[in-house]
Design a protein around this motif. Structure first.
Motif, PDB file in Angstrom:
ATOM      1  N   ARG A  48       0.827  -1.760   0.245  1.00  0.00           N
ATOM      2  CA  ARG A  48       0.441  -0.300  -0.261  1.00  0.00           C
ATOM      3  C   ARG A  48       0.721   1.265   0.218  1.00  0.00           C
ATOM      4  O   ARG A  48       0.807   2.060  -0.700  1.00  0.00           O
ATOM      5  CB  ARG A  48      -0.920   0.010   0.705  1.00  0.00           C
ATOM      6  CG  ARG A  48      -2.610  -1.226   1.362  1.00  0.00           C
ATOM      7  CD  ARG A  48      -3.402  -1.006   2.113  1.00  0.00           C
ATOM      8  NE  ARG A  48      -2.612  -0.760   3.459  1.00  0.00           N
ATOM      9  CZ  ARG A  48      -2.676  -1.427   3.991  1.00  0.00           C
ATOM     10  NH1 ARG A  48      -3.050  -2.552   3.755  1.00  0.00           N
ATOM     11  NH2 ARG A  48      -2.453  -1.344   5.927  1.00  0.00           N
ATOM     12  N   TRP A  49       2.367   0.997   0.879  1.00  0.00           N
ATOM     13  CA  TRP A  49       2.874   2.272   1.152  1.00  0.00           C
ATOM     14  C   TRP A  49       3.150   2.706  -0.657  1.00  0.00           C
ATOM     15  O   TRP A  49       3.999   3.811  -1.232  1.00  0.00           O
ATOM     16  CB  TRP A  49       4.131   2.130   1.768  1.00  0.00           C
ATOM     17  CG  TRP A  49       3.430   2.392   3.488  1.00  0.00           C
ATOM     18  CD1 TRP A  49       2.969   1.742   4.523  1.00  0.00           C
ATOM     19  CD2 TRP A  49       2.990   3.472   3.636  1.00  0.00           C
ATOM     20  NE1 TRP A  49       2.621   2.241   5.408  1.00  0.00           N
ATOM     21  CE2 TRP A  49       2.528   4.119   5.071  1.00  0.00           C
ATOM     22  CE3 TRP A  49       3.402   4.993   3.372  1.00  0.00           C
ATOM     23  CZ2 TRP A  49       2.472   4.819   6.673  1.00  0.00           C
ATOM     24  CZ3 TRP A  49       2.861   6.262   3.875  1.00  0.00           C
ATOM     25  CH2 TRP A  49       2.193   5.955   5.142  1.00  0.00           C
ATOM     26  N   ALA A  50       3.743   1.364  -1.249  1.00  0.00           N
ATOM     27  CA  ALA A  50       4.777   1.423  -2.162  1.00  0.00           C
ATOM     28  C   ALA A  50       3.615   2.302  -3.161  1.00  0.00           C
ATOM     29  O   ALA A  50       4.119   3.164  -4.435  1.00  0.00           O
ATOM     30  CB  ALA A  50       4.906   0.325  -3.040  1.00  0.00           C
ATOM     31  N   GLU A  51       2.105   1.961  -3.145  1.00  0.00           N
ATOM     32  CA  GLU A  51       1.075   2.089  -4.512  1.00  0.00           C
ATOM     33  C   GLU A  51       1.605   4.126  -4.242  1.00  0.00           C
ATOM     34  O   GLU A  51       0.944   4.528  -4.737  1.00  0.00           O
ATOM     35  CB  GLU A  51      -0.458   1.332  -3.940  1.00  0.00           C
ATOM     36  CG  GLU A  51       0.254   0.063  -5.077  1.00  0.00           C
ATOM     37  CD  GLU A  51      -1.100  -0.585  -4.689  1.00  0.00           C
ATOM     38  OE1 GLU A  51      -2.102  -0.390  -2.910  1.00  0.00           O
ATOM     39  OE2 GLU A  51      -1.180  -1.856  -4.568  1.00  0.00           O
ATOM     40  N   ARG A  52       0.913   4.122  -2.233  1.00  0.00           N
ATOM     41  CA  ARG A  52       0.688   5.748  -2.536  1.00  0.00           C
ATOM     42  C   ARG A  52       1.935   6.310  -2.733  1.00  0.00           C
ATOM     43  O   ARG A  52       2.005   7.785  -3.435  1.00  0.00           O
ATOM     44  CB  ARG A  52      -0.077   5.782  -1.097  1.00  0.00           C
ATOM     45  CG  ARG A  52      -0.380   4.541  -0.609  1.00  0.00           C
ATOM     46  CD  ARG A  52      -0.962   4.938   1.030  1.00  0.00           C
ATOM     47  NE  ARG A  52      -1.509   6.244   1.094  1.00  0.00           N
ATOM     48  CZ  ARG A  52      -1.743   6.890   2.929  1.00  0.00           C
ATOM     49  NH1 ARG A  52      -1.422   6.465   3.664  1.00  0.00           N
ATOM     50  NH2 ARG A  52      -1.879   7.959   2.836  1.00  0.00           N
ATOM     51  N   ARG A  53       2.774   5.416  -2.924  1.00  0.00           N
ATOM     52  CA  ARG A  53       4.560   6.589  -3.408  1.00  0.00           C
ATOM     53  C   ARG A  53       4.232   6.626  -4.721  1.00  0.00           C
ATOM     54  O   ARG A  53       4.722   7.538  -4.497  1.00  0.00           O
ATOM     55  CB  ARG A  53       5.414   6.054  -2.712  1.00  0.00           C
ATOM     56  CG  ARG A  53       7.175   6.522  -2.688  1.00  0.00           C
ATOM     57  CD  ARG A  53       7.972   5.967  -2.032  1.00  0.00           C
ATOM     58  NE  ARG A  53       7.785   4.275  -2.071  1.00  0.00           N
ATOM     59  CZ  ARG A  53       8.032   3.584  -1.511  1.00  0.00           C
ATOM     60  NH1 ARG A  53       7.335   3.619   0.093  1.00  0.00           N
ATOM     61  NH2 ARG A  53       8.192   2.385  -1.620  1.00  0.00           N
ATOM     62  N   ALA A  54       4.224   5.941  -5.716  1.00  0.00           N
ATOM     63  CA  ALA A  54       4.122   5.700  -7.242  1.00  0.00           C
ATOM     64  C   ALA A  54       3.058   6.562  -7.611  1.00  0.00           C
ATOM     65  O   ALA A  54       2.787   7.576  -8.175  1.00  0.00           O
ATOM     66  CB  ALA A  54       3.959   4.378  -7.789  1.00  0.00           C
ATOM     67  N   GLN A  55       1.982   6.928  -6.791  1.00  0.00           N
ATOM     68  CA  GLN A  55       0.993   7.602  -6.984  1.00  0.00           C
ATOM     69  C   GLN A  55       0.768   9.146  -6.712  1.00  0.00           C
ATOM     70  O   GLN A  55       0.919  10.355  -7.137  1.00  0.00           O
ATOM     71  CB  GLN A  55      -0.620   7.235  -5.591  1.00  0.00           C
ATOM     72  CG  GLN A  55      -2.272   8.461  -6.451  1.00  0.00           C
ATOM     73  CD  GLN A  55      -2.966   7.857  -5.288  1.00  0.00           C
ATOM     74  OE1 GLN A  55      -2.840   8.025  -4.479  1.00  0.00           O
ATOM     75  NE2 GLN A  55      -4.436   8.321  -6.450  1.00  0.00           N
ATOM     76  N   ARG A  56       1.818   9.628  -5.578  1.00  0.00           N
ATOM     77  CA  ARG A  56       2.593  11.245  -5.174  1.00  0.00           C
ATOM     78  C   ARG A  56       3.093  11.353  -6.102  1.00  0.00           C
ATOM     79  O   ARG A  56       2.989  12.409  -6.359  1.00  0.00           O
ATOM     80  CB  ARG A  56       2.907  11.040  -4.200  1.00  0.00           C
ATOM     81  CG  ARG A  56       1.308  11.010  -2.736  1.00  0.00           C
ATOM     82  CD  ARG A  56       2.419  11.273  -1.397  1.00  0.00           C
ATOM     83  NE  ARG A  56       3.443  10.630  -1.120  1.00  0.00           N
ATOM     84  CZ  ARG A  56       3.344   9.216  -0.260  1.00  0.00           C
ATOM     85  NH1 ARG A  56       1.863   9.147   0.305  1.00  0.00           N
ATOM     86  NH2 ARG A  56       4.562   8.949  -0.082  1.00  0.00           N
ATOM     87  N   GLN A  57       4.252  10.645  -6.494  1.00  0.00           N
ATOM     88  CA  GLN A  57       5.002  10.921  -7.728  1.00  0.00           C
ATOM     89  C   GLN A  57       4.529  11.141  -9.037  1.00  0.00           C
ATOM     90  O   GLN A  57       4.863  12.083  -9.652  1.00  0.00           O
ATOM     91  CB  GLN A  57       6.377   9.548  -7.682  1.00  0.00           C
ATOM     92  CG  GLN A  57       7.092   9.435  -6.744  1.00  0.00           C
ATOM     93  CD  GLN A  57       8.283   8.394  -6.923  1.00  0.00           C
ATOM     94  OE1 GLN A  57       7.550   7.414  -7.310  1.00  0.00           O
ATOM     95  NE2 GLN A  57       9.282   8.297  -5.928  1.00  0.00           N
TER      96      GLN A  57
END
Length: 166
Positions: A48-57
């Motif tokens: 989930r954190w990886a997905e959120r980080r990718a989304q923010r990027q």
């Protein structure tokens, strides 16, 4: 108006604190099933954190409106901003209890030095990328990183009342 007797008040406070201490949490589950469940929940959390980080990027990239000439700098920046593959190993309480106080402090300093090195690497990545941006893009980046706190998602909104900004 009646005055509360200090001894009565102290007795009531002691009884309340004793009662709250008597309320114990269930012992944590142990064994292979508990380990598998913890690993699965950690894996899901990391995903989930990886997905959120990718989304923010992606949101940042869209807001910056990068030119084709800036794509290389963006790739270098996003690669440098990824969390480390392996975090510093934590010592459990039993291991810490076996160390002397100076040894524990040295261990904490070693972990702090590793974290500082990671922070310095991220600072270098931000500075390098930031230098490739136009003044307008720098303003957008500043606004985006201000909203997230420190530029990569650990801002005051995630720390609640303990955050720097109240």
């Amino acid at each position: 108006m009646t005055r509360t007797h200090p001894i009565l008040l102290a007795t009531l406070l002691a009884a309340a604190s004793t009662w709250s201490l008597a309320q114990t949490a269930p012992a944590p589950a142990t064994g292979p099933a508990a380990t598998a469940q913890a690993t699965q929940s950690d894996g899901t959390r990391a995903q989930r954190w990886a997905e959120r980080r990718a989304q923010r990027q992606e949101q940042l990239k869209a807001a910056l409106k990068l030119s084709p000439a800036q794509e290389g700098a963006w790739s270098t920046y996003t690669a440098a901003m990824q969390p480390p593959a392996q975090r510093p190993a934590r010592m459990d309480r039993a291991e810490m209890a076996q160390l002397t106080t100076p040894q524990r402090i040295e261990r904490m300093q070693a972990v702090q030095a590793e974290r500082q090195q990671l922070m310095n690497q991220r600072l270098d990545a931000v500075k390098s990328f930031y230098a490739q941006l136009t003044p307008e893009q720098q303003k957008v980046y500043d606004q985006q990183s201000l909203r997230r706190g420190d530029g990569y998602g650990h801002g005051p909104r995630m720390h609640g009342e303990r955050g720097m900004h109240r």
